[in-house]
Design a protein around this motif. Structure first.
Motif, PDB file in Angstrom:
ATOM      1  N   HIS A 120     -21.888  -7.884  -6.591  1.00 39.58           N
ATOM      2  CA  HIS A 120     -22.977  -8.590  -7.290  1.00 39.58           C
ATOM      3  C   HIS A 120     -24.276  -8.225  -6.599  1.00 39.58           C
ATOM      4  O   HIS A 120     -24.281  -7.690  -5.500  1.00 39.58           O
ATOM      5  CB  HIS A 120     -22.663 -10.079  -7.443  1.00 39.58           C
ATOM      6  CG  HIS A 120     -23.369 -11.002  -6.519  1.00 39.58           C
ATOM      7  ND1 HIS A 120     -22.956 -11.216  -5.238  1.00 39.58           N
ATOM      8  CD2 HIS A 120     -24.466 -11.778  -6.705  1.00 39.58           C
ATOM      9  CE1 HIS A 120     -23.778 -12.093  -4.678  1.00 39.58           C
ATOM     10  NE2 HIS A 120     -24.689 -12.438  -5.530  1.00 39.58           N
ATOM     11  N   HIS A 151     -32.076 -13.043  -3.491  1.00 33.82           N
ATOM     12  CA  HIS A 151     -31.392 -12.793  -2.205  1.00 33.82           C
ATOM     13  C   HIS A 151     -32.324 -12.313  -1.084  1.00 33.82           C
ATOM     14  O   HIS A 151     -31.982 -11.416  -0.317  1.00 33.82           O
ATOM     15  CB  HIS A 151     -30.264 -11.786  -2.409  1.00 33.82           C
ATOM     16  CG  HIS A 151     -29.249 -12.240  -3.416  1.00 33.82           C
ATOM     17  ND1 HIS A 151     -29.383 -11.985  -4.759  1.00 33.82           N
ATOM     18  CD2 HIS A 151     -28.110 -12.956  -3.274  1.00 33.82           C
ATOM     19  CE1 HIS A 151     -28.352 -12.524  -5.417  1.00 33.82           C
ATOM     20  NE2 HIS A 151     -27.567 -13.115  -4.537  1.00 33.82           N
ATOM     21  N   ALA A 177     -26.616  -8.692  -4.570  1.00 32.77           N
ATOM     22  CA  ALA A 177     -27.107  -9.477  -3.437  1.00 32.77           C
ATOM     23  C   ALA A 177     -27.953  -8.669  -2.452  1.00 32.77           C
ATOM     24  O   ALA A 177     -28.617  -9.243  -1.605  1.00 32.77           O
ATOM     25  CB  ALA A 177     -25.932 -10.107  -2.693  1.00 32.77           C
ATOM     26  N   HIS A 214     -24.738 -19.431  -6.505  1.00 29.91           N
ATOM     27  CA  HIS A 214     -25.125 -19.298  -7.913  1.00 29.91           C
ATOM     28  C   HIS A 214     -24.413 -20.322  -8.789  1.00 29.91           C
ATOM     29  O   HIS A 214     -24.884 -20.656  -9.864  1.00 29.91           O
ATOM     30  CB  HIS A 214     -24.784 -17.901  -8.433  1.00 29.91           C
ATOM     31  CG  HIS A 214     -25.472 -16.815  -7.693  1.00 29.91           C
ATOM     32  ND1 HIS A 214     -26.797 -16.495  -7.895  1.00 29.91           N
ATOM     33  CD2 HIS A 214     -25.035 -15.963  -6.743  1.00 29.91           C
ATOM     34  CE1 HIS A 214     -27.133 -15.490  -7.095  1.00 29.91           C
ATOM     35  NE2 HIS A 214     -26.077 -15.160  -6.380  1.00 29.91           N
TER      36      HIS A 214
HETATM   37 ZN   LIG Z   1     -25.835 -13.961  -4.796  1.00 29.45          ZN
END
Ligand SMILES: [Zn+2]
Length: 277
Positions: free
Chosen positions: A181, A117, A183, A51
């Motif tokens: 996060h 993701h 993902a 990112h």
């Molecule tokens: Zn990520």
């Protein structure tokens, strides 16, 4: 010899198709299906967050020399656009794992194309590999049977990984966790797990004290047992939440750590399942 200056150059002196991949996982897929017919480089080493990756001059050169650029898409690798332009490589074919993908999960305020993701669901992996193989066949028709054979072998391995994870998840009574996060939505959807909250919904932006207090309340009221972190990110906040609530911190790697995609996903799945058990 006289005609050498006029004839189009072969992909590489060795005749191999040069593929540059963004993530190590994508490089692994390219090697799995391409074997000896491809020469693969990954831009990320596995220690960076995709990112917030910052492109290096050497990356521009790698892109200039490549025939195929293999990336996730969905805006994850926005940092590539200028590098592609600067490489001056007019013949570069860009292949996105996300090309043709449906069922994309909404992303955060900064992910205008949705949550990127997708590589953490083996079914999207197969679709992305198929996108790559189609381009490899176009550029290197002689390799078609090899690409198809290797792809079939790899898909069998992916299916067996999926079956193993599903079987283990089925034995869990509590399938909920908090992720650092965001993902894991595709992974969770595929395998029947549930993310109840995300510590850092926008990568790189720390939550406020108020948001952290809300997470502490959630962990206590919902009796959440596991919070996940990632080796590429700071674990200060997950550790703090653990200290405060007794929640278990588990490190999952959404990227490659040298052993390839199947090993990486299998290791993460095992770690999460063992913590939830
Ligand atoms: Zn990520």
């Amino acid at each position: 010899m006289l005609l050498a200056g006029c004839a189009p150059a072969p992909p590489t002196p060795s005749g191999r198709v040069k593929v540059v991949a963004t993530l190590g996982i994508l490089a692994d897929w390219a090697r799995q299906v391409g074997g000896e017919r491809v020469e693969v480089t990954a831009l990320l080493t596995g220690n960076e967050s995709p990112h917030t990756y910052e492109i290096k001059p050497a990356d521009v050169k790698t892109i200039a020399d490549a025939r195929i650029l293999f990336r996730v898409g969905l805006g994850l690798e926005d940092w590539l656009d200028a590098a592609i332009e600067n490489s001056g490589n007019k013949k570069l074919v860009v292949v996105n794992v996300a090309d043709g993908a449906t069922g994309i999960v909404a992303g955060d305020a900064e992910d205008k194309y949705g949550n990127p993701h997708i590589w953490l669901d083996p079914e999207y992996a197969k679709a992305g590999i198929e996108n790559l193989v189609k381009e490899l066949e176009k550029l290197d028709p002689k390799g078609e049977s090899l690409y198809r054979r290797r792809e079939a072998v790899y898909f069998v391995q992916l299916d067996s990984l999926s079956r193993a994870i599903k079987a283990q998840v089925a034995t869990l009574s509590d399938k909920r966790f908090i992720s650092f996060h965001d993902a894991w939505p595709y992974f969770c959807r595929r395998f029947g797990l549930q993310v109840v909250a995300t510590v850092e919904p926008i990568p790189g932006q720390e939550p406020s004290a108020k948001e952290l207090a809300r997470l502490v309340d959630l962990i206590r009221s919902e009796r959440i047992k596991v919070i996940t972190t990632e080796p590429q990110l700071s674990s200060v906040l997950p550790d703090m939440l653990a200290k405060e609530t007794g929640v278990k911190v588990v490190s999952l790697n959404p990227l490659e750590s040298g052993g390839g995609y199947i090993a990486a996903l299998g290791t993460s799945a095992n770690a999460l399942i063992n913590a939830l058990r």
